[in-house]
Design an enzyme around this catalytic site. Structure first.
Site, short mmCIF file in Angstrom:
data_model
loop_
_atom_site.label_atom_id
_atom_site.label_comp_id
_atom_site.label_asym_id
_atom_site.label_seq_id
_atom_site.Cartn_x
_atom_site.Cartn_y
_atom_site.Cartn_z
N CYS A 104 -19.29 4.39 8.42
CA CYS A 104 -20.12 5.48 8.97
C CYS A 104 -20.11 6.75 8.12
O CYS A 104 -20.75 7.73 8.48
CB CYS A 104 -19.70 5.80 10.40
SG CYS A 104 -18.13 6.66 10.56
N CYS A 124 -4.40 11.18 2.09
CA CYS A 124 -4.11 12.34 2.92
C CYS A 124 -5.29 12.53 3.88
O CYS A 124 -6.39 12.85 3.45
CB CYS A 124 -3.91 13.55 2.02
SG CYS A 124 -3.35 15.02 2.86
#
Length: 138
Positions: A104, A124
Site C-alpha cells: 500500500c 528503523c
C-alpha cells in the site's frame, strides 16, 4: 511494488483519513516521524508479527526486532522478500533509504547499514505505521 500475487491497496485520501488516526495518517501517508521513545512499540518485547497499519500486510517478525538505542522499533530483516520496498529519500538535506509497505506504499521509516548480523541492516520504523499481532509462544 506489490508482489505479483498480491493486489496493491489503493485508497483515496479521504478513505485513508477515515481509516487511520491523525498520527497514523501523518506517518503512513505523509512520511512523518513520531518522536523517539514515544511510539507504543519502541520497547515492546511481545512475540508476534508486525503488520502494516495501512493494509495489514505482515512486514516484520518480533524475532528480528532488537534494541538499537534509537528510540524506534528496529528490525534486522523484513518477514519475507517483497514485503518492504525501498525509495531514495532526499529530504532534510540528506540522502537516506526510505522503507514503505510494498502493498500500500505506507511510509514505515528508513533502513540503515548499521544493524546487527546476519544482515547488518537496521529497519528503523515508526510504531504508528505498525500493528502488532501478538503470538502466544508458550
Amino acid at each position: 511494488m506489490a508482489k505479483k500475487n498480491e493486489a496493491a491497496v489503493i485508497r483515496s485520501d479521504d478513505e485513508w483519513r477515515d481509516q487511520l488516526t491523525p498520527e497514523q495518517y501523518s506517518v503512513c501517508r505523509c512520511g512523518g516521524t513520531e518522536p523517539a521513545f514515544t511510539g507504543k512499540y519502541w520497547d515492546t518485547k511481545t512475540p508476534g508479527v508486525y503488520a502494516c497499519m495501512g493494509c495489514g500486510s505482515e512486514l516484520f517478525d518480533s524475532e528480528t526486532k532488537y534494541d538499537s538505542g534509537s528510540g524506534w522499533p528496529s528490525f534486522w530483516a523484513p518477514i519475507a522478500d517483497g514485503r518492504v520496498a525501498e525509495k531514495t529519500d532526499t529530504s532534510y538535506g540528506m540522502v537516506r533509504t526510505e522503507i514503505v509497505c510494498a502493498k500500500c506504499e505506507s511510509h514505515l521509516g528508513h533502513v540503515f547499514p548499521d544493524g546487527p548480523q546476519p544482515t547488518g541492516l537496521r529497519y528503523c520504523t515508526n510504531s504508528a505505521s505498525l500493528d502488532l499481532i501478538e503470538r502466544n509462544d508458550q
